[in-house]
Design a protein around this motif. Structure first.
Motif, PDB file in Angstrom:
ATOM      1  N   THR B 134     129.944-124.176  38.230  1.00  0.00           N
ATOM      2  CA  THR B 134     130.998-125.175  38.413  1.00  0.00           C
ATOM      3  C   THR B 134     132.132-124.523  39.186  1.00  0.00           C
ATOM      4  OG1 THR B 134     130.452-125.845  36.169  1.00  0.00           O
ATOM      5  CG2 THR B 134     132.305-126.939  37.193  1.00  0.00           C
ATOM      6  N   MET B 135     132.669-125.236  40.177  1.00  0.00           N
ATOM      7  CA  MET B 135     133.781-124.710  40.962  1.00  0.00           C
ATOM      8  C   MET B 135     135.073-125.344  40.455  1.00  0.00           C
ATOM      9  SD  MET B 135     131.368-123.471  42.679  1.00  0.00           S
ATOM     10  CE  MET B 135     129.875-124.322  43.187  1.00  0.00           C
ATOM     11  N   LYS B 136     136.103-124.499  40.352  1.00  0.00           N
ATOM     12  CA  LYS B 136     137.414-125.040  39.989  1.00  0.00           C
ATOM     13  C   LYS B 136     138.263-125.121  41.251  1.00  0.00           C
ATOM     14  CE  LYS B 136     141.307-124.031  36.934  1.00  0.00           C
ATOM     15  NZ  LYS B 136     141.663-123.160  35.789  1.00  0.00           N
ATOM     16  N   ALA B 137     138.813-126.308  41.498  1.00  0.00           N
ATOM     17  CA  ALA B 137     139.655-126.507  42.676  1.00  0.00           C
ATOM     18  C   ALA B 137     141.019-126.971  42.215  1.00  0.00           C
ATOM     19  CB  ALA B 137     139.030-127.545  43.605  1.00  0.00           C
ATOM     20  N   VAL B 138     142.072-126.447  42.867  1.00  0.00           N
ATOM     21  CA  VAL B 138     143.435-126.848  42.545  1.00  0.00           C
ATOM     22  C   VAL B 138     144.076-127.378  43.813  1.00  0.00           C
ATOM     23  CG1 VAL B 138     145.651-126.080  41.641  1.00  0.00           C
ATOM     24  CG2 VAL B 138     143.545-125.067  40.761  1.00  0.00           C
ATOM     25  N   GLY B 139     144.688-128.554  43.702  1.00  0.00           N
ATOM     26  CA  GLY B 139     145.305-129.168  44.883  1.00  0.00           C
ATOM     27  C   GLY B 139     146.521-129.962  44.489  1.00  0.00           C
ATOM     28  N   PRO B 140     147.017-130.749  45.450  1.00  0.00           N
ATOM     29  CA  PRO B 140     148.225-131.535  45.185  1.00  0.00           C
ATOM     30  C   PRO B 140     148.040-132.452  43.971  1.00  0.00           C
ATOM     31  CG  PRO B 140     147.463-131.817  47.472  1.00  0.00           C
ATOM     32  CD  PRO B 140     146.466-130.944  46.788  1.00  0.00           C
ATOM     33  N   GLY B 141     146.821-132.928  43.758  1.00  0.00           N
ATOM     34  CA  GLY B 141     146.583-133.842  42.643  1.00  0.00           C
ATOM     35  C   GLY B 141     146.252-133.136  41.337  1.00  0.00           C
ATOM     36  N   GLY B 142     146.489-131.826  41.262  1.00  0.00           N
ATOM     37  CA  GLY B 142     146.158-131.091  40.044  1.00  0.00           C
ATOM     38  C   GLY B 142     144.843-130.369  40.184  1.00  0.00           C
ATOM     39  N   GLU B 143     144.235-130.021  39.045  1.00  0.00           N
ATOM     40  CA  GLU B 143     143.007-129.239  39.142  1.00  0.00           C
ATOM     41  C   GLU B 143     141.807-130.062  38.682  1.00  0.00           C
ATOM     42  OE1 GLU B 143     144.149-126.022  36.363  1.00  0.00           O
ATOM     43  OE2 GLU B 143     142.427-126.672  35.151  1.00  0.00           O
ATOM     44  N   ARG B 144     140.637-129.709  39.210  1.00  0.00           N
ATOM     45  CA  ARG B 144     139.417-130.401  38.798  1.00  0.00           C
ATOM     46  C   ARG B 144     138.239-129.445  38.873  1.00  0.00           C
ATOM     47  NH1 ARG B 144     136.684-133.335  43.503  1.00  0.00           N
ATOM     48  NH2 ARG B 144     137.543-132.284  45.329  1.00  0.00           N
ATOM     49  N   MET B 145     137.183-129.788  38.143  1.00  0.00           N
ATOM     50  CA  MET B 145     135.966-128.988  38.111  1.00  0.00           C
ATOM     51  C   MET B 145     134.893-129.754  38.884  1.00  0.00           C
ATOM     52  SD  MET B 145     136.979-126.427  36.232  1.00  0.00           S
ATOM     53  CE  MET B 145     135.445-125.540  35.964  1.00  0.00           C
ATOM     54  N   ILE B 146     134.193-129.040  39.754  1.00  0.00           N
ATOM     55  CA  ILE B 146     133.164-129.692  40.570  1.00  0.00           C
ATOM     56  C   ILE B 146     131.836-128.992  40.313  1.00  0.00           C
ATOM     57  CG2 ILE B 146     132.522-130.438  42.904  1.00  0.00           C
ATOM     58  CD1 ILE B 146     135.467-129.703  43.719  1.00  0.00           C
ATOM     59  N   ALA B 147     130.843-129.738  39.879  1.00  0.00           N
ATOM     60  CA  ALA B 147     129.519-129.166  39.632  1.00  0.00           C
ATOM     61  C   ALA B 147     128.884-128.770  40.958  1.00  0.00           C
ATOM     62  CB  ALA B 147     128.635-130.175  38.916  1.00  0.00           C
ATOM     63  N   ALA B 148     128.129-127.681  40.948  1.00  0.00           N
ATOM     64  CA  ALA B 148     127.479-127.215  42.182  1.00  0.00           C
ATOM     65  C   ALA B 148     126.647-128.329  42.808  1.00  0.00           C
ATOM     66  CB  ALA B 148     126.606-125.989  41.885  1.00  0.00           C
ATOM     67  N   ASP B 149     125.999-129.138  41.985  1.00  0.00           N
ATOM     68  CA  ASP B 149     125.162-130.223  42.512  1.00  0.00           C
ATOM     69  C   ASP B 149     125.978-131.229  43.325  1.00  0.00           C
ATOM     70  OD1 ASP B 149     122.629-129.419  41.637  1.00  0.00           O
ATOM     71  OD2 ASP B 149     122.988-130.206  39.624  1.00  0.00           O
ATOM     72  N   GLU B 150     127.287-131.280  43.065  1.00  0.00           N
ATOM     73  CA  GLU B 150     128.130-132.220  43.812  1.00  0.00           C
ATOM     74  C   GLU B 150     129.013-131.528  44.836  1.00  0.00           C
ATOM     75  OE1 GLU B 150     128.949-133.850  40.066  1.00  0.00           O
ATOM     76  OE2 GLU B 150     126.889-134.433  40.559  1.00  0.00           O
ATOM     77  N   PHE B 151     128.838-130.223  44.984  1.00  0.00           N
ATOM     78  CA  PHE B 151     129.784-129.458  45.810  1.00  0.00           C
ATOM     79  C   PHE B 151     129.379-129.380  47.280  1.00  0.00           C
ATOM     80  CE2 PHE B 151     131.735-125.552  47.463  1.00  0.00           C
ATOM     81  CZ  PHE B 151     133.058-125.769  47.120  1.00  0.00           C
ATOM     82  N   PHE B 152     128.083-129.128  47.531  1.00  0.00           N
ATOM     83  CA  PHE B 152     127.633-128.921  48.919  1.00  0.00           C
ATOM     84  C   PHE B 152     127.211-130.255  49.507  1.00  0.00           C
ATOM     85  CE2 PHE B 152     126.682-125.122  46.418  1.00  0.00           C
ATOM     86  CZ  PHE B 152     127.532-124.226  47.049  1.00  0.00           C
ATOM     87  N   LEU B 153     128.005-130.761  50.448  1.00  0.00           N
ATOM     88  CA  LEU B 153     127.756-132.120  50.926  1.00  0.00           C
ATOM     89  C   LEU B 153     126.971-132.130  52.233  1.00  0.00           C
ATOM     90  CD1 LEU B 153     131.163-133.853  50.109  1.00  0.00           C
ATOM     91  CD2 LEU B 153     129.096-133.654  48.706  1.00  0.00           C
ATOM     92  N   GLY B 154     127.127-131.099  53.051  1.00  0.00           N
ATOM     93  CA  GLY B 154     126.435-131.100  54.334  1.00  0.00           C
ATOM     94  C   GLY B 154     126.775-129.837  55.077  1.00  0.00           C
ATOM     95  N   MET B 155     126.374-129.776  56.345  1.00  0.00           N
ATOM     96  CA  MET B 155     126.649-128.621  57.199  1.00  0.00           C
ATOM     97  C   MET B 155     128.146-128.294  57.177  1.00  0.00           C
ATOM     98  SD  MET B 155     125.082-126.820  59.869  1.00  0.00           S
ATOM     99  CE  MET B 155     123.796-127.726  60.692  1.00  0.00           C
ATOM    100  N   LEU B 156     128.518-127.133  56.662  1.00  0.00           N
ATOM    101  CA  LEU B 156     129.920-126.690  56.609  1.00  0.00           C
ATOM    102  C   LEU B 156     130.834-127.695  55.917  1.00  0.00           C
ATOM    103  CD1 LEU B 156     130.270-125.301  60.272  1.00  0.00           C
ATOM    104  CD2 LEU B 156     129.577-124.035  58.259  1.00  0.00           C
ATOM    105  N   THR B 157     130.280-128.501  55.030  1.00  0.00           N
ATOM    106  CA  THR B 157     131.069-129.540  54.369  1.00  0.00           C
ATOM    107  C   THR B 157     130.885-129.468  52.868  1.00  0.00           C
ATOM    108  OG1 THR B 157     130.620-130.926  56.285  1.00  0.00           O
ATOM    109  CG2 THR B 157     131.606-132.004  54.386  1.00  0.00           C
ATOM    110  N   THR B 158     132.023-129.419  52.145  1.00  0.00           N
ATOM    111  CA  THR B 158     131.969-129.386  50.688  1.00  0.00           C
ATOM    112  C   THR B 158     132.814-130.528  50.130  1.00  0.00           C
ATOM    113  OG1 THR B 158     133.958-128.071  50.393  1.00  0.00           O
ATOM    114  CG2 THR B 158     131.920-126.849  50.783  1.00  0.00           C
TER     115      THR B 158
END
Ligand SMILES: Cc1cc2nc3c(=O)[nH]c(=O)nc-3n(C[C@H](O)[C@H](O)[C@H](O)COP(=O)(O)OP(=O)(O)OC[C@H]3O[C@@H](n4cnc5c(N)ncnc54)[C@H](O)[C@@H]3O)c2cc1C
Ligand code: FES
Ligand code: FES
Lengths: 158, 286
Positions: B134-158
């Motif tokens: 699981t990846m943890k991302a922090v941004g303007p909207g706060g933090e969230r956890m992203i499962a690897a299955d939902e992380f890699f969307l395409g060529m150089l795209t997450t």
């Protein structure tokens, strides 16, 4: 935009203002005039530009000088002590580990990183550690011998 | 070769980095620079500003929280390769890290940078899928956890959004009865993965309870071989079973193709490397 950086190279502190896009290898070669560090491929492949940054081998063509701000850099010019070659330099000399010499500074600093971590490497470990350093002349055999020579000498000295 | 001019901002804390990204929405994050700088030198990327996160202490280090290992985004490939903790807790990752590029590249490149960049030939994505990370991302909207299955969307795209920073990678502690392996066919010049297969299997009394297989290099993004995973659940991981389950496991359609390796060759490599990885993982699971 210019950014101040303070970099210690071979024990000497340098303060300069640099463009953020200036690569560490150009900082070393052109700003400081230390031309022992070479540019080979300029595409992060060949390892001719390897220097030590805080003790670790890095490809200085793929590091911005601003990333080295505050760091300790060692180049090939910084290895000899009081006119005495470093055992790695001596090893390349004794074992004929170079022909044109273009790859040699990078080879030696990558090998330096290895020997710090692993003072008694096998030939296979030496070859793996130098995977990111290309030599177009020697065929690598004598480079492996040179590193082995240095490893032995350093172990005796220690 | 030198990149186009850019403005440089250095963040010393995560909060500073987030603020800088808000002030300079066109800026890119700089971690180890070992994907970004080559692209900038080729002028394939020309960001007008960089936010250097490379010195943010809170993004470094490896720790354990119960059954999870938390790896800071700035942890270098070398630190993963030689981490005694990871060798005990999640040995798949040191095995994968040792395959990345060469030692100087591993001294600079970071796990967060590799995952955020999502190069189709990068090694870590396969491991993240196999581990169920699981990846943890922090941004303007706060933090969230992203499962690897939902992380890699395409060529150089997450799944990372503009202004978001990947801060941590969470992977499970691999317990007893779990086997792992990474098999890579490196491109002979670049050392990137033509195909790389990471496998994690859980075995009980000789029977495979769960298999997770992540594949990189073959397609525009890393993916899981769910058909093989399902075919192996409840089976013994012997050579014949594994061979049957992996034969023609991937169709060449939609795979990458280049002068070095055609889509059909990549499909073949997927089967061969998955078989090897599964058999090695099964042996380790005991
Ligand atoms: C010669 C060479 C060989 C290589 N071989 C391999 C190989 O075999 N296998 C492999 O997997 N990789 C390989 N790489 C790539 C290497 O692993 C890179 O280090 C890695 O892909 C990027 O990590 P970085 O820290 O250098 O990121 P950077 O180059 O600094 O950043 C890459 C991208 O990710 C973004 N980014 C970085 N960190 C974050 C973060 N925390 N949050 C959000 N966005 C972020 C940046 O904005 C940028 O767009 C190779 C590189 C080179 C130069
Ligand atoms: S010049 Fe830096 S790796 Fe070739
Ligand atoms: S000695 Fe000529 S490239 Fe190595």
């Amino acid at each position: 935009m210019k950014v101040p950086v303070t970099v210690t190279v071979n024990g000497q502190v340098y303060q300069r203002e640099v463009e953020p896009r200036l690569l560490l290898v150009h900082f070393i070669r052109e700003v400081l005039g230390l031309t022992g560090t070479h540019v080979g491929c300029d595409t992060s492949q060949c390892g001719a530009c390897v220097v030590l940054m805080d003790g670790k081998a890095v490809k200085s063509c793929t590091v911005f000088a601003v990333q080295a701000d505050g760091a300790q850099i060692t180049t090939i010019e910084g290895l000899a002590r009081n006119g005495q070659l470093h055992p790695l330099q001596e090893g390349f000399w004794e074992m004929h580990g170079l022909q044109c010499g273009f790859c040699t500074p990078g080879m030696i600093l990558a090998a330096y990183d290895l020997l710090q971590r692993n003072p008694n490497p096998t030939d296979e470990e030496i070859r793996h550690a130098l995977e990111g350093n290309y030599c177009r002349c020697t065929g690598y055999h004598n480079i492996v011998r040179a590193v082995r020579y240095a490893a032995e000498k350093l172990r005796v000295q220690a | 070769m030198y990149p186009a001019s850019f403005n440089y901002y250095r963040a010393m804390t995560l909060q500073e980095a987030l603020n800088l990204l808000r002030q300079h929405p066109e800026a890119k994050v700089l971690a180890g620079g070992h994907s970004l700088i080559p692209l900038m030198k080729l002028r394939l990327a020309n960001p007008p500003a960089l936010v250097d996160i490379g010195r943010i202490a809170e993004l470094k280090g490896i720790r354990r929280a119960d059954g999870t290992v938390v790896i800071g985004a700035l942890t270098t490939h070398r630190e993963v390769e030689f981490s005694e903790e990871l060798k005990q807790w999640c040995p798949l990752l040191p095995e994968v890290a040792a395959h990345i590029g060469d030692p100087p590249v591993r001294n600079m490149g970071t796990i967060g940078g590799s995952l955020a960049h999502a190069d189709p030939a990068a090694d870590y994505p396969a491991a993240m899928l196999a581990l169920g990370a699981t990846m943890k991302a922090v941004g303007p909207g706060g933090e969230r956890m992203i499962a690897a299955d939902e992380f890699f969307l395409g060529m150089l795209t997450t799944a990372l959004q503009p202004g978001e920073i990947l801060t941590e990678v969470h992977v499970p502690v691999l317990g007893k009865g779990t086997g792992w392996a990474y098999e890579k066919f490196p491109h002979p010049a670049s050392r990137y993965a033509v195909v790389g297969v990471a496998v994690v299997v859980r075995v009980e009394n000789g029977i495979c309870r769960e298999a997770r297989i992540g594949i990189t290099g073959a397609a525009p993004r890393a993916f899981r071989a769910t058909n093989v995973e399902q075919a192996l659940a409840g089976k013994r991981l012997d050579e014949a079973t594994v061979r049957a389950a992996t034969e023609n496991m991937v169709s060449p359609e939609g795979l990458l193709s280049d002068p070095f390796a055609s889509a059909a060759y990549r499909a073949h490599l997927c089967a061969v490397l998955t078989r090897r990885a599964l058999l090695r993982a099964a042996e380790r699971a005991g």
